[in-house]
Design an enzyme around this catalytic site. Structure first.
Site: not given
Length: 720
Positions: A17, A19, A57, A125, A213, A241, A243
């Protein structure tokens, strides 16, 4: 395994993650995501790991910006390319693990020097979408920077085959399962349609590592992946997934494996889970044993959060019954925010190196949640949250949402200015935009409404596609498909009064909601776009395919557009020409291949000297190397186009065109007119809408079958 040396240890840097691209347009926080990702890749190079494992992600959007893609590719090239040889040997059939033009690991490519390979799955995402069903990771794989594995092309028939790696005497079976919608994945596991493959020989010598995930907690009844759905032969599961950083592996005694949740490397919401320190880990695997070395990230923007109840605070308990106390209450809350700012700065200094400790700390993220319910009929006069937050413009990074006021209970539901019922204040207070899914946000607002025609869950899914996936036509297709389905249903009702028609509409809407919840109603993915108008200016009007009315909503409408183009082109050719004798011509038909046809793959059996690379199904014990997709052939027939006959004189031709333009034919239409771009509107009337179709019901086989058999549990392995 006794007698193993450090040269037999596989060292893996684990992260999830990242992002990259989150909030990149913010002038303060825009670079946070890629800076943290760059720190992770620099750690991989400094600690000289054998590989990097990313749990989904990597990007915040499935269509990342050029800036996000540039920063990721720059960091990967700076830290992963080099002359140091990679000591990992691949034993499995790489064509089964990696799809695309380059179906092999990048460090075995003779044209690229990869010293630290990166293995990654996709998340929710950065999932595949659009024409070709490509993901952002496909671009990184084709450029030789990432090994994209764990794809799930069929969400209702999943086969997971490991990437078999070996270093010295240590054998690693790397399993990956990219993100699938949680409710659908729950049903697929429950129906026994998820198959795991193991090496046929020397099963006890392999360390089985898997990355997923999915939702880790049961937010809804089926909206998560239970740990006991996974097979018991796994040794360690890396969970993406979620956080919140829970970096220390947690043992599951029921399934006899450990679960590690690294968490995200950037805060994407102002929630308690995001306020925890961010970590990555170096996983060292030696034989069947493993150990985890957590590493706290230092470039993460500091985040401090606190929650108070005004009725329980000593300084504010008596303010509710006093008049004109807003200034005093505001000063008290500002003092708490100042303390949080200093706390965040102090925590940032503590984790920095000695040479970096003297640097100015970055502006922190601050969130103060205030419960302002006043007992005994009093009231707290709170300042506007936006105005309060703007008092800290030069001190914090989130200048618009520093404080959040909410009530514990509300006696009655509120109503909006338009008269629509709104959820209670307690519900609205918990619906933070950064922390809730779009479907949930829409559902909370629509539950208080009374939708008559449009299905509620499909409405939320369409809004999610429009917001999260940047699908410009998601709402248009949802409305048109819903109206066509309702019209088709009403046409079969026959004669009925108004009350019976309303009951039929409501019943069909409920049926559509139930089918969508069960996965039987599919959403249209492939759409046809009208040709670009001659007077379209892309620089001024934007992308032609994104304009309203650019979609071809029915085959008949598309054929009418083609016919108009043909008539216009023929008329243009006939202008200025002398009259010619009439000739009959037979229109030619092109028999093209049917779209959507899939050929059946032949089962191929290969013999190999390496016994370790043979795969068997963990449940059935037999080799299944290929899946036979069901052939779905859909043929379309193009009707013959109209013939345009030349006129005898040019003057007569112009008079004929004027006369034809003056005439119009009215036609009964049950659909409602929709807005479309003026340049897409045809002359002589609006585009034809409301055509009936039979593509609302999915062809996918998503029926329930008996649940899978319980996985066998192996003896416990050791964790150092």
């Amino acid at each position: 395994m006794p007698g193993l040396m450090p040269a037999d240890t596989i060292r893996i840097l684990v992260a999830t993650d990242s992002h990259v691209g989150y909030n990149e347009r913010d002038h303060i926080r825009g670079d946070d995501s890629w800076r943290s990702f760059h720190e992770i890749m620099c750690l991989a190079k400094e600690r000289d790991v054998d590989m990097v494992l990313l749990g989904g992600d990597l990007f915040h959007e499935n269509k990342p910006s050029r800036k996000s893609m540039y920063q990721v590719m720059r960091s990967l090239r700076m830290n992963c390319l080099g002359e140091k040889p990679c000591e990992l040997e691949v034993l499995s059939d790489m064509s089964e693990n990696f799809q695309g033009a380059f179906n092999h690991v990048n460090y075995e490519d003779p044209d690229i020097n990869i010293s630290i390979p990166v293995f990654s799955i996709h998340g929710n995402h950065d999932d595949p979408s659009g024409d070709g069903h490509f993901a952002a990771l496909d671009l990184l794989q084709v450029s030789g920077l990432v090994n994209y594995f764990g794809r799930t092309p069929e969400s209702d028939n999943i086969q997971i085959k490991p990437v078999l790696l070996q270093k010295g005497s240590t054998k690693l079976a790397l399993y990956g399962m990219s993100n699938v919608r949680d409710e659908r994945l729950f049903r697929t596991f429950r129906d026994g349609k998820v198959k795991f493959f193991q090496p046929r020989m020397q099963k006890e010598d392999w360390f089985n590592l898997m990355t997923v995930h999915q939702n880790h907690h049961s937010y809804t009844e089926t909206g998560y992946l239970p740990e006991n759905f996974l097979p018991g032969f796994l040794d360690l599961v890396v969970w993406g997934h979620e956080h919140e950083s829970l970096i220390d592996p947690k043992y599951n005694p029921e399934m006899n494996f450990h679960v590690m949740q690294p968490g995200s490397s950037v805060a994407t919401s102002l929630m308690p889970g995001e306020a925890a320190p961010k970590h990555v880990a170096i996983l060292s695997v030696t034989g069947r044993d493993f150990k985890v070395q957590p590493m706290r990230l230092k470039t993460v923007r500091p985040f401090a959060m606190k929650e108070i109840v005004l009725s329980e605070e000593k300084e504010t308990k008596a303010l509710a019954k006093r008049q004109d106390h807003r200034a005093e209450l505001t000063r008290y809350l500002m003092a708490i925010v100042d303390e949080l700012i200093e706390q965040a700065a102090q925590e940032w200094r503590e984790i920095q190196e000695d040479e970096d400790a003297d640097e100015e700390p970055p502006k922190p993220l601050i969130r103060l949640r205030v419960e302002y319910s006043a007992p005994g009929g009093g009231i707290y006069d709170c300042e506007n949250p936006q105005r309060f937050s703007n008092r800290f413009v030069e001190k914090v990074a989130n200048t618009n949402d520093v404080i959040q006021f909410y009530r514990k209970k509300a006696s009655a539901s509120r109503k909006a200015a338009s008269g629509a019922d709104m959820p209670e204040a307690s519900v609205l207070a918990q619906l933070a935009v950064d922390s809730v899914r779009i479907e949930k946000l829409v559902r909370e607002f629509l539950e208080a409404q009374n939708l008559t025609i449009l299905p509620q869950n499909l409405f939320g899914d369409a809004v999610s596609q429009f917001v999260d996936k940047d699908d410009k036509h998601a709402m248009e297709m949802f409305v048109q498909d819903s109206l066509k389905s309702q019209i088709k249903h009403l046409m079969g009702v026959g004669e009925a009064d108004e009350a019976d028609l309303m009951d039929a509409v409501d019943q069909h809407r409920s049926t559509m909601e139930e089918k969508f919840a069960a996965g039987e109603l599919k959403r249209r993915r492939k759409v046809k776009v009208k040709p670009k108008p001659a007077n379209w200016n892309s620089d001024v009007d934007g992308n032609c395919s994104d304009a309203p009315g650019a979609l071809i909503l029915s085959d008949e409408e598309g054929q009418q557009d083609e016919d108009q183009d043909d008539v216009a082109s023929v008329s243009a050719r006939m202008r200025g020409k002398v009259a010619a004798p009439k000739k009959s011509a037979v229109p030619s038909k092109k028999a093209g291949p049917a779209k959507g046809a899939q050929g059946k793959k032949k089962v191929v059996e290969e013999e190999s000297d390496e016994e370790d690379i043979l795969m068997i199904d963990s449940d059935e014990g037999e080799s299944q190397l290929f899946v036979k997709p069901s052939a779905s052939v859909r043929a379309t027939k193009n009707p013959a186009r109209r013939r345009a006959s030349p006129t005898k004189r040019a003057g007569a031709a112009s008079r004929g065109r004027a006369t034809a333009a003056a005439k119009s034919q009215s036609k009964l239409d049950f659909s409602q007119p929709s807005f479309s771009h003026p340049k897409f509107q045809r002359k002589g009337g609006n585009p034809k809408m409301g055509e009936l179709g039979n593509d609302e019901i999915s062809d996918d086989d998503d029926a329930f079958e008996p649940a899978p058999s319980t996985a066998t549990v192996r003896p416990a392995r050791s964790k150092r």
